[in-house]
Design a protein around this motif. Structure first.
Motif, PDB file in Angstrom:
ATOM      1  N   MET A  13       0.839  -1.176   0.000  1.00 53.74           N
ATOM      2  CA  MET A  13       0.000   0.000   0.000  1.00 53.74           C
ATOM      3  C   MET A  13       0.890   1.249   0.000  1.00 53.74           C
ATOM      4  SD  MET A  13      -3.223   0.753   2.372  1.00 53.74           S
ATOM      5  CE  MET A  13      -2.909   1.886   3.671  1.00 53.74           C
ATOM      6  N   GLU A  14       0.524   2.188  -0.841  1.00 51.89           N
ATOM      7  CA  GLU A  14       1.293   3.421  -0.978  1.00 51.89           C
ATOM      8  C   GLU A  14       0.986   4.368   0.176  1.00 51.89           C
ATOM      9  OE1 GLU A  14       1.108   6.640  -4.302  1.00 51.89           O
ATOM     10  OE2 GLU A  14       1.971   4.804  -5.129  1.00 51.89           O
ATOM     11  N   THR A  15       2.038   4.841   0.798  1.00 51.89           N
ATOM     12  CA  THR A  15       1.862   5.761   1.922  1.00 51.89           C
ATOM     13  C   THR A  15       1.947   7.205   1.428  1.00 51.89           C
ATOM     14  OG1 THR A  15       4.213   5.903   2.425  1.00 51.89           O
ATOM     15  CG2 THR A  15       2.981   4.096   3.458  1.00 51.89           C
ATOM     16  N   LYS A  16       1.636   8.121   2.324  1.00 55.94           N
ATOM     17  CA  LYS A  16       1.722   9.541   2.006  1.00 55.94           C
ATOM     18  C   LYS A  16       3.161   9.910   1.651  1.00 55.94           C
ATOM     19  CE  LYS A  16       0.336  14.012   3.848  1.00 55.94           C
ATOM     20  NZ  LYS A  16      -0.298  14.707   4.965  1.00 55.94           N
ATOM     21  N   LYS A  17       4.127   9.330   2.369  1.00 53.81           N
ATOM     22  CA  LYS A  17       5.536   9.584   2.090  1.00 53.81           C
ATOM     23  C   LYS A  17       5.900   9.077   0.702  1.00 53.81           C
ATOM     24  CE  LYS A  17      10.241   8.734   3.720  1.00 53.81           C
ATOM     25  NZ  LYS A  17      10.775   8.889   2.415  1.00 53.81           N
ATOM     26  N   ASP A  18       5.393   7.908   0.300  1.00 56.36           N
ATOM     27  CA  ASP A  18       5.661   7.373  -1.036  1.00 56.36           C
ATOM     28  C   ASP A  18       5.133   8.333  -2.109  1.00 56.36           C
ATOM     29  OD1 ASP A  18       6.807   5.058   0.004  1.00 56.36           O
ATOM     30  OD2 ASP A  18       4.907   3.950  -0.045  1.00 56.36           O
ATOM     31  N   THR A  19       3.943   8.841  -1.900  1.00 57.78           N
ATOM     32  CA  THR A  19       3.335   9.776  -2.847  1.00 57.78           C
ATOM     33  C   THR A  19       4.169  11.044  -2.950  1.00 57.78           C
ATOM     34  OG1 THR A  19       1.134   8.909  -2.333  1.00 57.78           O
ATOM     35  CG2 THR A  19       1.240  11.054  -3.420  1.00 57.78           C
ATOM     36  N   ILE A  20       4.597  11.560  -1.829  1.00 54.45           N
ATOM     37  CA  ILE A  20       5.422  12.768  -1.816  1.00 54.45           C
ATOM     38  C   ILE A  20       6.748  12.497  -2.535  1.00 54.45           C
ATOM     39  CG2 ILE A  20       6.740  14.328  -0.321  1.00 54.45           C
ATOM     40  CD1 ILE A  20       4.339  14.137   1.643  1.00 54.45           C
ATOM     41  N   ASP A  21       7.343  11.332  -2.296  1.00 55.00           N
ATOM     42  CA  ASP A  21       8.602  10.979  -2.960  1.00 55.00           C
ATOM     43  C   ASP A  21       8.423  10.875  -4.477  1.00 55.00           C
ATOM     44  OD1 ASP A  21       9.989  10.974  -0.578  1.00 55.00           O
ATOM     45  OD2 ASP A  21       9.906   8.779  -0.329  1.00 55.00           O
ATOM     46  N   ILE A  22       7.312  10.327  -4.912  1.00 57.40           N
ATOM     47  CA  ILE A  22       7.022  10.217  -6.348  1.00 57.40           C
ATOM     48  C   ILE A  22       6.878  11.603  -6.963  1.00 57.40           C
ATOM     49  CG2 ILE A  22       5.270   9.506  -8.041  1.00 57.40           C
ATOM     50  CD1 ILE A  22       4.771   7.039  -6.183  1.00 57.40           C
ATOM     51  N   ILE A  23       6.149  12.471  -6.284  1.00 59.70           N
ATOM     52  CA  ILE A  23       5.965  13.850  -6.773  1.00 59.70           C
ATOM     53  C   ILE A  23       7.303  14.572  -6.815  1.00 59.70           C
ATOM     54  CG2 ILE A  23       4.932  16.094  -6.240  1.00 59.70           C
ATOM     55  CD1 ILE A  23       2.510  14.485  -5.109  1.00 59.70           C
ATOM     56  N   LYS A  24       8.101  14.417  -5.772  1.00 59.11           N
ATOM     57  CA  LYS A  24       9.411  15.062  -5.704  1.00 59.11           C
ATOM     58  C   LYS A  24      10.307  14.593  -6.848  1.00 59.11           C
ATOM     59  CE  LYS A  24      13.341  15.754  -2.643  1.00 59.11           C
ATOM     60  NZ  LYS A  24      13.993  15.394  -1.398  1.00 59.11           N
ATOM     61  N   LYS A  25      10.336  13.292  -7.100  1.00 57.42           N
ATOM     62  CA  LYS A  25      11.151  12.734  -8.183  1.00 57.42           C
ATOM     63  C   LYS A  25      10.673  13.239  -9.539  1.00 57.42           C
ATOM     64  CE  LYS A  25      12.789   8.356 -10.173  1.00 57.42           C
ATOM     65  NZ  LYS A  25      13.470   9.068 -11.183  1.00 57.42           N
ATOM     66  N   THR A  26       9.370  13.329  -9.722  1.00 57.78           N
ATOM     67  CA  THR A  26       8.811  13.830 -10.974  1.00 57.78           C
ATOM     68  C   THR A  26       9.224  15.277 -11.215  1.00 57.78           C
ATOM     69  OG1 THR A  26       6.914  12.332 -10.784  1.00 57.78           O
ATOM     70  CG2 THR A  26       6.662  14.225 -12.259  1.00 57.78           C
ATOM     71  N   ILE A  27       9.149  16.089 -10.183  1.00 59.74           N
ATOM     72  CA  ILE A  27       9.545  17.504 -10.296  1.00 59.74           C
ATOM     73  C   ILE A  27      11.039  17.614 -10.603  1.00 59.74           C
ATOM     74  CG2 ILE A  27       9.840  19.654  -8.999  1.00 59.74           C
ATOM     75  CD1 ILE A  27       7.146  18.934  -7.590  1.00 59.74           C
TER      76      ILE A  27
END
Length: 94
Positions: free
Chosen positions: A1-15
């Motif tokens: 399950m994807e956590t809030k931290k995982d989502t933030i890390d994905i967004i950060k990497k995308t940026i």
């Protein structure tokens, strides 16, 4: 399950992997660095960026003369070969 931290890390990497690109066939905007010709060439002010500046300067000049958008684009066509430019052909619609 994807956590809030995982989502933030994905967004950060995308940026971090994105760059604002002027020479993009889909139109200027943020894309992956690996898909931007200017970025890959190591150019901060590539030809497409220069075309953007030149176009807006010309547009403002012609607008001050009272030309309509259609008239301005007709004049712009006299200055540029639309099929050989990168920014103009990818971003302007008649």
């Amino acid at each position: 399950m994807e956590t809030k931290k995982d989502t933030i890390d994905i967004i950060k990497k995308t940026i971090e992997d994105s760059v604002f690109c002027y020479a993009n066939k889909a139109g200027q905007g943020f894309i992956q660095k690996s898909k931007c010709k200017c970025y890959l060439a190591g150019e901060l002010s590539c030809e497409a960026y220069k075309e953007t500046i030149e176009f807006y300067n010309l547009y403002r000049k012609l607008e001050k003369q009272g030309l309509s958008r259609k008239g301005i684009l007709a004049e712009v066509k006299k200055y540029y070969q639309w099929d050989t430019t990168s920014w103009i052909q990818y971003n302007l619609k008649e």
